[in-house]
Design a protein around this motif. Structure first.
Motif, mmCIF file in Angstrom:
data_model
loop_
_atom_site.group_PDB
_atom_site.id
_atom_site.type_symbol
_atom_site.label_atom_id
_atom_site.label_comp_id
_atom_site.label_asym_id
_atom_site.label_seq_id
_atom_site.Cartn_x
_atom_site.Cartn_y
_atom_site.Cartn_z
ATOM 1 N N ILE A 399 6.447 -20.030 14.013
ATOM 2 C CA ILE A 399 5.289 -19.952 14.905
ATOM 3 C C ILE A 399 5.769 -19.577 16.301
ATOM 4 O O ILE A 399 6.726 -20.172 16.812
ATOM 5 N N LEU A 400 5.097 -18.594 16.895
ATOM 6 C CA LEU A 400 5.433 -18.171 18.261
ATOM 7 C C LEU A 400 4.281 -18.571 19.171
ATOM 8 O O LEU A 400 3.130 -18.199 18.916
ATOM 9 N N ALA A 401 4.587 -19.358 20.193
ATOM 10 C CA ALA A 401 3.525 -19.848 21.086
ATOM 11 C C ALA A 401 3.880 -19.536 22.529
ATOM 12 O O ALA A 401 5.066 -19.505 22.906
ATOM 13 N N ASP A 402 2.854 -19.302 23.329
ATOM 14 C CA ASP A 402 3.059 -18.990 24.749
ATOM 15 C C ASP A 402 3.766 -20.156 25.457
ATOM 16 O O ASP A 402 3.364 -21.319 25.315
ATOM 17 N N SER A 403 4.819 -19.851 26.220
ATOM 18 C CA SER A 403 5.619 -20.897 26.889
ATOM 19 C C SER A 403 4.789 -21.752 27.826
ATOM 20 O O SER A 403 5.016 -22.956 27.948
ATOM 21 N N THR A 404 3.831 -21.148 28.503
ATOM 22 C CA THR A 404 3.058 -21.901 29.491
ATOM 23 C C THR A 404 1.830 -22.550 28.872
ATOM 24 O O THR A 404 1.612 -23.754 29.023
ATOM 25 N N THR A 405 1.025 -21.767 28.153
ATOM 26 C CA THR A 405 -0.259 -22.298 27.668
ATOM 27 C C THR A 405 -0.157 -22.911 26.278
ATOM 28 O O THR A 405 -1.071 -23.583 25.826
ATOM 29 N N ASP A 406 0.901 -22.645 25.557
ATOM 30 C CA ASP A 406 1.111 -23.107 24.180
ATOM 31 C C ASP A 406 0.198 -22.389 23.163
ATOM 32 O O ASP A 406 0.156 -22.749 21.993
ATOM 33 N N LYS A 407 -0.558 -21.404 23.626
ATOM 34 C CA LYS A 407 -1.446 -20.656 22.711
ATOM 35 C C LYS A 407 -0.611 -19.946 21.631
ATOM 36 O O LYS A 407 0.426 -19.364 21.947
ATOM 37 N N VAL A 408 -1.077 -20.018 20.389
ATOM 38 C CA VAL A 408 -0.344 -19.363 19.302
ATOM 39 C C VAL A 408 -0.492 -17.848 19.440
ATOM 40 O O VAL A 408 -1.601 -17.324 19.532
ATOM 41 N N LEU A 409 0.647 -17.145 19.458
ATOM 42 C CA LEU A 409 0.636 -15.690 19.653
ATOM 43 C C LEU A 409 0.975 -14.933 18.363
ATOM 44 O O LEU A 409 0.623 -13.776 18.209
ATOM 45 N N GLY A 410 1.668 -15.612 17.474
ATOM 46 C CA GLY A 410 2.037 -14.966 16.221
ATOM 47 C C GLY A 410 2.550 -15.989 15.225
ATOM 48 O O GLY A 410 3.131 -17.013 15.629
ATOM 49 N N VAL A 411 2.294 -15.737 13.941
ATOM 50 C CA VAL A 411 2.818 -16.622 12.897
ATOM 51 C C VAL A 411 3.389 -15.750 11.785
ATOM 52 O O VAL A 411 2.753 -14.775 11.361
ATOM 53 N N HIS A 412 4.579 -16.115 11.323
ATOM 54 C CA HIS A 412 5.274 -15.304 10.324
ATOM 55 C C HIS A 412 5.814 -16.230 9.251
ATOM 56 O O HIS A 412 6.482 -17.221 9.566
ATOM 57 N N LEU A 413 5.492 -15.914 8.012
ATOM 58 C CA LEU A 413 5.865 -16.817 6.923
ATOM 59 C C LEU A 413 6.517 -16.054 5.786
ATOM 60 O O LEU A 413 6.078 -14.946 5.454
ATOM 61 N N ILE A 414 7.506 -16.670 5.199
ATOM 62 C CA ILE A 414 7.993 -16.202 3.906
ATOM 63 C C ILE A 414 8.140 -17.452 3.069
ATOM 64 O O ILE A 414 8.775 -18.423 3.496
ATOM 65 N N GLY A 415 7.500 -17.472 1.915
ATOM 66 C CA GLY A 415 7.571 -18.672 1.104
ATOM 67 C C GLY A 415 6.412 -18.759 0.129
ATOM 68 O O GLY A 415 5.571 -17.856 0.078
ATOM 69 N N PRO A 416 6.359 -19.857 -0.650
ATOM 70 C CA PRO A 416 5.316 -19.976 -1.676
ATOM 71 C C PRO A 416 3.916 -19.954 -1.069
ATOM 72 O O PRO A 416 3.654 -20.643 -0.085
ATOM 73 N N HIS A 417 3.041 -19.168 -1.652
ATOM 74 C CA HIS A 417 1.619 -19.072 -1.230
ATOM 75 C C HIS A 417 1.447 -18.701 0.240
ATOM 76 O O HIS A 417 0.429 -19.039 0.849
ATOM 77 N N ALA A 418 2.403 -17.962 0.786
ATOM 78 C CA ALA A 418 2.312 -17.560 2.202
ATOM 79 C C ALA A 418 1.006 -16.802 2.466
ATOM 80 O O ALA A 418 0.390 -16.955 3.510
ATOM 81 N N GLY A 419 0.581 -16.009 1.471
ATOM 82 C CA GLY A 419 -0.634 -15.203 1.628
ATOM 83 C C GLY A 419 -1.889 -16.048 1.776
ATOM 84 O O GLY A 419 -2.892 -15.591 2.324
ATOM 85 N N GLU A 420 -1.862 -17.256 1.255
ATOM 86 C CA GLU A 420 -3.002 -18.173 1.429
ATOM 87 C C GLU A 420 -2.820 -18.981 2.714
ATOM 88 O O GLU A 420 -3.779 -19.224 3.443
ATOM 89 N N LEU A 421 -1.583 -19.398 2.978
ATOM 90 C CA LEU A 421 -1.337 -20.216 4.182
ATOM 91 C C LEU A 421 -1.708 -19.475 5.464
ATOM 92 O O LEU A 421 -2.113 -20.089 6.455
ATOM 93 N N ILE A 422 -1.599 -18.151 5.436
ATOM 94 C CA ILE A 422 -1.836 -17.383 6.667
ATOM 95 C C ILE A 422 -3.313 -17.463 7.095
ATOM 96 O O ILE A 422 -3.635 -17.284 8.273
ATOM 97 N N ALA A 423 -4.213 -17.792 6.146
ATOM 98 C CA ALA A 423 -5.643 -17.874 6.497
ATOM 99 C C ALA A 423 -5.881 -18.996 7.514
ATOM 100 O O ALA A 423 -6.699 -18.852 8.430
ATOM 101 N N GLU A 424 -5.156 -20.096 7.341
ATOM 102 C CA GLU A 424 -5.286 -21.205 8.303
ATOM 103 C C GLU A 424 -4.876 -20.726 9.709
ATOM 104 O O GLU A 424 -5.497 -21.056 10.714
ATOM 105 N N MET A 425 -3.847 -19.897 9.732
ATOM 106 C CA MET A 425 -3.357 -19.403 11.023
ATOM 107 C C MET A 425 -4.337 -18.394 11.633
ATOM 108 O O MET A 425 -4.482 -18.313 12.843
#
Ligand code: NAI
Length: 466
Positions: A399-425
């Motif tokens: 997970i990549l988050a903004d240093s100041t605001t902590d806002k999520v800027l990007g999420v990258h996954l490799i692993g079981p059911h990653a294609g479903e987990l990304i929907a939460e992100m």
């Protein structure tokens, strides 16, 4: 008298058919023209759906061969490729018929044929039965998709030199398969045939696979695929492909100038796709294209002719079915005077290999290029109880988050059911979530999604299980 419509969509793929249904829902008298003879476009007929079916079936075969390791004793496991292909074809035909049913339900008129623009309000249709019809429409939406590109001088015959279309319907398992291009198609189809027994070699022009993906994920992905038996030739360009009595010979040259000849039974060309606008008559109408021959549109998906719109693979942006669908909905709502909108920052990408790879938002490389300050949270599936319990511990969440605001800027996954987990992100990012929002959300135990929560905790170095 020509049939008159308020909206006509040319192309019945995921962008076009979704757009037509939404237009009909919004009260427009709508038609959709499709030349393939079945709805659903590349995705449903010769892309996402048949490939996902084969990925699943080949994975089952691969797992069955290893049953004895997990205490399931079975007899000899044999492949019946014809039956496997029949299963894949069944999945396709059920779904394409489903779209036809949705057209009937929503009263969308379906023309089977090639649509050609005659003027900004008239379309000629050359029917599959060679009939000629002209229809009129106040609004026209072009959604004619894309087609594979080849390598100069190489002709795809879909038997020995194949695109993704041919790779989905091979009659026998090739002993050896060379895949040109280490992108989405090459790696998904390479995985299928490797699991079914082919020796698969991937030739990739760049020094890494899956260009545009977060580099850390991409290199982990290649490591895992190598363990599965795929062989990689990076920094290598294909110079020539020649068919011979034994199959095909692929002449390559690497960055240092070293030449190599690869003999193969089949070669899959997966070096990208280009917009498909062949029959539309765009030049005659003066519809503007960009430098890559995609249709130029403004923020409202209008071409330079204001009542002619374009969406999906024929315009710029990632060539993904779900991106086209979002654009289909947005353009229908814009035509209806509503405020349809696509958030291009939050479009997930998924590669359906095992393990799956999924991404949304910026990569670390993009954040560096944008000069943004960011924090990184990471969590390995090795430390996730569910992944361990089912013996699928490869990969990680980043997970990549903004240093100041902590806002999520990007999420990258490799692993079981990653294609479903990304929907939460995707939901999190649509709502402008911080990594702390994700970290403080209760995730069920034991689930793979706990790895996402732990990665969010790890942004502030307070993960529990690693
Ligand atoms: P791609 O753009 O994903 O990958 C093509 C690869 O070929 C690149 O890595 C490129 O560097 C390499 N390449 C280009 N020319 C080459 C050469 N002469 N020699 C060696 N390597 C060369 O394209 P791909 O895999 O054909 O997919 C086409 C489109 O279809 C993509 O835009 C993708 O988004 C979409 N797609 C999406 C899927 C999904 O969402 N799971 C599945 C399949 C396709």
């Amino acid at each position: 008298m020509a049939d008159k419509f308020q909206a006509v969509v040319i192309g019945g793929g995921p962008g076009g058919y979704v757009c037509a249904i939404r237009l009909a829902q919004l009260g427009f008298k709508t038609a959709c023209i499709e030349s393939r003879g079945s709805l659903g476009g590349t995705c449903l007929n010769i892309g996402c759906i048949p490939s996902k079916s084969l990925l699943n079936l080949s994975e089952s075969f691969h797992k069955a061969k290893n049953f004895s390791k997990i205490g399931i004793e079975v007899g000899e496991i044999k492949l019946n490729l014809q039956k496997m292909m029949e299963n894949k074809d069944k999945a396709v035909s059920v779904l394409t018929k489903g779209v036809e049913f949705l057209f009937k339900k929503n009263k969308v008129t379906y023309f089977k044929g090639i649509g050609k623009l005659k003027s900004n309000k008239e379309i000629n249709i050359i029917g599959l039965d060679n009939s000629q019809t002209t229809i009129e429409s106040d609004n026209i939406i072009i959604s004619t998709g894309s087609e594979p590109v080849s390598i100069p001088g190489v002709e795809i015959d879909e038997k020995i030199i194949v695109s993704s279309t041919g790779a989905l319907s091979l009659k026998t398992v090739p002993k050896k398969m060379v895949v040109v291009g280490g992108g989405y198609i090459g790696l998904e189809m390479g995985s299928v045939w490797s699991r079914l027994g082919s020796e698969v070699h991937v030739v990739e022009f760049l020094d890494h696979i899956t260009p545009g993906m977060d580099k850390e994920i991409s290199s982990e992905f290649m490591k895992i695929l190598k363990k599965q038996g795929l062989k990689f030739h990076l920094n290598t360009k294909v110079e020539k492909i020649v068919k011979n009595n034994n199959g095909v010979r692929i002449d390559t040259i690497d960055k240092t100038g070293k030449k190599e000849e690869l003999d193969s039974d089949v070669v899959l060309i997966a070096v990208g796709r280009k917009a498909f606008t062949k029959h539309l008559n765009l030049e005659k109408l003066g519809i503007e294209l960009d430098e890559k021959k995609r249709i130029n549109v403004n923020k409202k998906f209008q071409t330079n002719i204001e009542n002619i719109y374009a969406i999906g693979d024929v315009i710029q942006g990632p060539m993904l079915a779900h991106k086209a669908e979002e654009e289909g909905i947005a353009v229908a709502e814009l035509i209806a005077g509503q405020s349809g909108h696509v958030n291009y920052n939050v479009i997930p990408g998924v590669i359906y290999t095992t393990p799956e790879v999924a991404a949304i938002g910026d990569t670390e490389e993009q954040l560096i290029e944008k000069n943004l300050k960011y924090k990184v949270g990471k969590f390995p599936f090795m430390a996730n109880s569910r992944a361990k319990a089912i013996d699928e511990p490869e990969g990680f969440v980043k997970i990549l988050a903004d240093s100041t605001t902590d806002k999520v800027l990007g999420v990258h996954l490799i692993g079981p059911h990653a294609g479903e987990l990304i929907a939460e992100m995707a939901i999190a990012m649509e709502f402008g979530a911080s990594s702390e929002d994700i970290a403080r959300t209760c995730h069920a135990h034991p689930t793979f999604s706990e790895a996402v929560k732990e990665a969010a905790l790890s942004v502030d170095k307070r993960q529990i299980h690693s």
